[in-house]
Write a protein that holds these residues in place. Structure first.
Motif, PDB file in Angstrom:
ATOM      1  N   ALA A   1      20.644  52.797  30.667  1.00  0.00           N
ATOM      2  CA  ALA A   1      20.157  52.012  29.536  1.00  0.00           C
ATOM      3  C   ALA A   1      18.643  51.867  29.630  1.00  0.00           C
ATOM      4  O   ALA A   1      18.109  51.519  30.683  1.00  0.00           O
ATOM      5  N   VAL A   2      17.956  52.129  28.518  1.00  0.00           N
ATOM      6  CA  VAL A   2      16.498  52.036  28.458  1.00  0.00           C
ATOM      7  C   VAL A   2      16.133  51.047  27.359  1.00  0.00           C
ATOM      8  O   VAL A   2      16.534  51.213  26.200  1.00  0.00           O
ATOM      9  N   ASP A   3      15.385  50.005  27.724  1.00  0.00           N
ATOM     10  CA  ASP A   3      15.024  48.961  26.767  1.00  0.00           C
ATOM     11  C   ASP A   3      13.508  48.876  26.661  1.00  0.00           C
ATOM     12  O   ASP A   3      12.803  48.810  27.676  1.00  0.00           O
ATOM     13  N   VAL A   4      12.991  48.879  25.433  1.00  0.00           N
ATOM     14  CA  VAL A   4      11.549  48.879  25.192  1.00  0.00           C
ATOM     15  C   VAL A   4      11.124  47.527  24.652  1.00  0.00           C
ATOM     16  O   VAL A   4      11.708  47.016  23.693  1.00  0.00           O
ATOM     17  N   ASN A   5      10.076  46.952  25.262  1.00  0.00           N
ATOM     18  CA  ASN A   5       9.518  45.674  24.815  1.00  0.00           C
ATOM     19  C   ASN A   5       8.039  45.845  24.501  1.00  0.00           C
ATOM     20  O   ASN A   5       7.309  46.497  25.262  1.00  0.00           O
ATOM     21  N   THR A   6       7.597  45.245  23.408  1.00  0.00           N
ATOM     22  CA  THR A   6       6.198  45.401  22.979  1.00  0.00           C
ATOM     23  C   THR A   6       5.245  44.482  23.721  1.00  0.00           C
ATOM     24  O   THR A   6       4.027  44.633  23.613  1.00  0.00           O
ATOM     25  N   GLY A   7       5.759  43.511  24.473  1.00  0.00           N
ATOM     26  CA  GLY A   7       4.878  42.595  25.192  1.00  0.00           C
ATOM     27  C   GLY A   7       4.178  41.639  24.247  1.00  0.00           C
ATOM     28  O   GLY A   7       4.758  41.162  23.264  1.00  0.00           O
ATOM     29  N   GLY A   8       2.908  41.385  24.516  1.00  0.00           N
ATOM     30  CA  GLY A   8       2.161  40.415  23.719  1.00  0.00           C
ATOM     31  C   GLY A   8       1.553  40.981  22.449  1.00  0.00           C
ATOM     32  O   GLY A   8       0.901  40.249  21.697  1.00  0.00           O
ATOM     33  N   ASP A   9       1.741  42.250  22.181  1.00  0.00           N
ATOM     34  CA  ASP A   9       1.177  42.876  20.990  1.00  0.00           C
ATOM     35  C   ASP A   9       1.998  42.472  19.762  1.00  0.00           C
ATOM     36  O   ASP A   9       3.192  42.772  19.664  1.00  0.00           O
TER      37      ASP A   9
ATOM     38  N   SER B   1       0.819  43.136  16.525  1.00  0.00           N
ATOM     39  CA  SER B   1       0.297  43.874  15.373  1.00  0.00           C
ATOM     40  C   SER B   1       1.425  44.618  14.666  1.00  0.00           C
ATOM     41  O   SER B   1       2.480  44.881  15.256  1.00  0.00           O
ATOM     42  N   PRO B   2       1.231  44.981  13.384  1.00  0.00           N
ATOM     43  CA  PRO B   2       2.280  45.693  12.646  1.00  0.00           C
ATOM     44  C   PRO B   2       2.703  47.020  13.293  1.00  0.00           C
ATOM     45  O   PRO B   2       3.843  47.447  13.144  1.00  0.00           O
ATOM     46  N   ALA B   3       1.785  47.647  14.028  1.00  0.00           N
ATOM     47  CA  ALA B   3       2.093  48.949  14.645  1.00  0.00           C
ATOM     48  C   ALA B   3       2.551  48.815  16.088  1.00  0.00           C
ATOM     49  O   ALA B   3       2.689  49.825  16.785  1.00  0.00           O
ATOM     50  N   ALA B   4       2.819  47.593  16.541  1.00  0.00           N
ATOM     51  CA  ALA B   4       3.180  47.386  17.950  1.00  0.00           C
ATOM     52  C   ALA B   4       4.425  48.168  18.340  1.00  0.00           C
ATOM     53  O   ALA B   4       4.477  48.780  19.416  1.00  0.00           O
ATOM     54  N   GLY B   5       5.443  48.145  17.490  1.00  0.00           N
ATOM     55  CA  GLY B   5       6.684  48.842  17.799  1.00  0.00           C
ATOM     56  C   GLY B   5       6.485  50.337  17.942  1.00  0.00           C
ATOM     57  O   GLY B   5       6.961  50.950  18.906  1.00  0.00           O
ATOM     58  N   LEU B   6       5.774  50.929  17.010  1.00  0.00           N
ATOM     59  CA  LEU B   6       5.553  52.372  17.051  1.00  0.00           C
ATOM     60  C   LEU B   6       4.735  52.754  18.281  1.00  0.00           C
ATOM     61  O   LEU B   6       5.054  53.737  18.970  1.00  0.00           O
ATOM     62  N   LYS B   7       3.686  51.983  18.588  1.00  0.00           N
ATOM     63  CA  LYS B   7       2.856  52.300  19.750  1.00  0.00           C
ATOM     64  C   LYS B   7       3.677  52.235  21.043  1.00  0.00           C
ATOM     65  O   LYS B   7       3.563  53.103  21.910  1.00  0.00           O
ATOM     66  N   ALA B   8       4.514  51.199  21.169  1.00  0.00           N
ATOM     67  CA  ALA B   8       5.341  51.070  22.376  1.00  0.00           C
ATOM     68  C   ALA B   8       6.358  52.196  22.465  1.00  0.00           C
ATOM     69  O   ALA B   8       6.638  52.715  23.555  1.00  0.00           O
ATOM     70  N   ASN B   9       6.910  52.588  21.327  1.00  0.00           N
ATOM     71  CA  ASN B   9       7.931  53.645  21.328  1.00  0.00           C
ATOM     72  C   ASN B   9       7.335  55.007  21.661  1.00  0.00           C
ATOM     73  O   ASN B   9       7.954  55.804  22.382  1.00  0.00           O
TER      74      ASN B   9
ATOM     75  N   PRO C   1      11.657  47.543  17.678  1.00  0.00           N
ATOM     76  CA  PRO C   1      11.817  47.611  16.223  1.00  0.00           C
ATOM     77  C   PRO C   1      10.638  48.304  15.543  1.00  0.00           C
ATOM     78  O   PRO C   1       9.480  47.986  15.824  1.00  0.00           O
ATOM     79  N   SER C   2      10.950  49.268  14.708  1.00  0.00           N
ATOM     80  CA  SER C   2       9.938  49.949  13.899  1.00  0.00           C
ATOM     81  C   SER C   2      10.633  50.541  12.683  1.00  0.00           C
ATOM     82  O   SER C   2      11.843  50.786  12.708  1.00  0.00           O
ATOM     83  N   PRO C   3       9.905  50.783  11.601  1.00  0.00           N
ATOM     84  CA  PRO C   3      10.533  51.294  10.374  1.00  0.00           C
ATOM     85  C   PRO C   3      11.214  52.650  10.588  1.00  0.00           C
ATOM     86  O   PRO C   3      10.801  53.436  11.441  1.00  0.00           O
ATOM     87  N   LYS C   4      12.250  52.914   9.789  1.00  0.00           N
ATOM     88  CA  LYS C   4      12.963  54.196   9.909  1.00  0.00           C
ATOM     89  C   LYS C   4      12.044  55.382   9.671  1.00  0.00           C
ATOM     90  O   LYS C   4      12.279  56.470  10.208  1.00  0.00           O
ATOM     91  N   LYS C   5      11.001  55.171   8.870  1.00  0.00           N
ATOM     92  CA  LYS C   5      10.089  56.288   8.597  1.00  0.00           C
ATOM     93  C   LYS C   5       9.348  56.750   9.849  1.00  0.00           C
ATOM     94  O   LYS C   5       8.800  57.858   9.884  1.00  0.00           O
ATOM     95  N   ASP C   6       9.328  55.903  10.895  1.00  0.00           N
ATOM     96  CA  ASP C   6       8.647  56.274  12.140  1.00  0.00           C
ATOM     97  C   ASP C   6       9.533  57.110  13.063  1.00  0.00           C
ATOM     98  O   ASP C   6       9.043  57.624  14.088  1.00  0.00           O
ATOM     99  N   ARG C   7      10.823  57.212  12.742  1.00  0.00           N
ATOM    100  CA  ARG C   7      11.741  57.877  13.673  1.00  0.00           C
ATOM    101  C   ARG C   7      11.373  59.335  13.930  1.00  0.00           C
ATOM    102  O   ARG C   7      11.488  59.826  15.051  1.00  0.00           O
ATOM    103  N   ARG C   8      10.932  60.031  12.913  1.00  0.00           N
ATOM    104  CA  ARG C   8      10.587  61.441  13.085  1.00  0.00           C
ATOM    105  C   ARG C   8       9.427  61.592  14.069  1.00  0.00           C
ATOM    106  O   ARG C   8       9.442  62.478  14.932  1.00  0.00           O
ATOM    107  N   GLN C   9       8.437  60.708  13.964  1.00  0.00           N
ATOM    108  CA  GLN C   9       7.295  60.764  14.874  1.00  0.00           C
ATOM    109  C   GLN C   9       7.718  60.456  16.309  1.00  0.00           C
ATOM    110  O   GLN C   9       7.258  61.104  17.263  1.00  0.00           O
ATOM    111  N   ILE C  10       8.615  59.489  16.477  1.00  0.00           N
ATOM    112  CA  ILE C  10       9.116  59.148  17.811  1.00  0.00           C
ATOM    113  C   ILE C  10       9.891  60.321  18.404  1.00  0.00           C
ATOM    114  O   ILE C  10       9.720  60.676  19.575  1.00  0.00           O
TER     115      ILE C  10
END
Length: 347
Positions: free
Chosen positions: A249-257, A259-267, A293-302
């Motif tokens: 199991a791999v869990d991603v946390n954005t920490g103290g960020d 910003s709107p792009a925090a999820g994408l940057k962490a991912n 959490p990040s928008p579905k539109k970011d999935r391709r980039q991830i």
């Protein structure tokens, strides 16, 4: 410290090798317990019993061990065959093996069951490819065996490559002569960590093989960190890598960020760090990533970042895709024993 270092030493009595890049542990190899069969080992095995409905065959190996061959069609109980170990056996399960033997060295891989001369696709310079194929033709001549020249061969001298090919070709023929026999036998053992590091890792800026290498480069502290689940990411984000009986199991946390792009940057940072985190911990099998959490539109980039990261990893990993709950699933070959299992029983 900038640059790459390979440290060869012993860790808690076990032979070990660490690859460090810019002060971070990039790869780690530690000798497993003596009772464990190493991947790459080649056996003369005796067919024991077919697995009806599965097409596989259970095999007898030396010292009472059992092997599992997935493709056993046409084999009969009592028949002697040559097999090679493909990975570490899970608890109380048979050792996974294949009949497709590979004789692997630093520059060349001889493939007795796959004829033809091939050069790694990562070598794109036409002059290099022509030079390497000329060397291969000179050494292999009319050999029935196949050959793959590895990417590192592009930087080696003609004599080094030719000698490497000749040694692997001789080893292949010597081993295959021992295929007949009434009893199972170990013909070639798997590579130890120091040999595997020489064979698989790129040339470092510094090689430290003297006693105390791990102390000088603080490898013990890096191993302690790898034994934990927490992996810090750039920007303050964190990923936790936690093996369970069923999966990793791999869990991603954005920490103290916030910003709107925090999820994408962490991912994206997780995609870059995940191959190294799994490699250093020796983890494989089913892997489920709970991205931030990040928008579905970011999935391709991830997913593109994941593909690029695992393409350079070297261990076979299939990116299965997104689940209904929004997690991402991967299937990774168990080429290594987990770090915790490898060190079990050490002090």
């Amino acid at each position: 410290m900038k640059g790459s270092v390979i440290a060869l030493d012993r860790y808690k009595g076990r032979m070990a090798a660490a690859r460090i890049v810019d002060g971070h542990l990039e790869d780690l190899l530690i000798e497993p317990p003596e009772s464990v069969t190493l991947p790459g080992a080649i056996f003369r095995a005796i067919c024991d019993r077919p697995l009806k409905g599965q097409g596989g065959m259970m095999l007898r190996l030396p010292d009472g061990e059992t092997g599992f061959l997935r493709q056993g069609k046409g084999l009969k109980p009592g028949q002697a065959i040559l097999v090679q170990v493909t990975g570490f056996a899970e608890d109380v399960k048979a050792v996974p093996v294949t009949q497709k033997l590979l004789f692997k060295s630093r520059f060349a891989i001889v493939t007795p069951d796959a004829p033809g001369l091939n050069v790694s696709r990562s070598i794109r310079d036409d002059d290099d490819r022509v030079r390497l194929l000329e060397i291969a033709h000179d050494v292999m001549q009319e050999a029935d065996e196949g050959l793959i020249l590895r990417s590192v061969a592009a930087t080696a001298s003609d004599d080094e490559i030719a000698e490497d090919i000749a040694q692997m070709l001789d080893l292949s023929r010597s081993v295959r002569k021992d295929g007949d026999g009434a009893t199972p036998e170990l013909l070639i053992d798997g590579a130890d960590p120091h040999h595997q590091a020489w064979r698989e890792w790129p040339e470092p800026d510094q090689l430290d093989a003297a006693d105390g290498a791990f102390d000088r480069h603080e490898v013990d502290d890096m191993i302690d960190a790898a034994l934990g689940s927490r992996v810090p990411l750039p920007g303050g984000a964190t990923v936790f890598v936690e093996p369970t009986r069923a999966l990793v199991a791999v869990d991603v946390n954005t920490g103290g960020d916030t910003s709107p792009a925090a999820g994408l940057k962490a991912n994206i940072a997780t995609a870059h760090a995940l191959p190294r985190a799994l490699r250093c911990r020796g983890l494989g099998g089913q892997i489920v990533v709970d991205f931030a959490p990040s928008p579905k539109k970011d999935r391709r980039q991830i997913e593109q970042a994941l593909r690029a990261a695992f393409r350079a990893d070297g261990i076979e990993t299939s990116l299965v895709g997104w689940t209904t709950l929004g997690n991402f699933e991967l299937q990774r070959k168990r080429e290594r024993m987990s770090l915790r299992a490898c060190l079990k029983g050490t002090k």
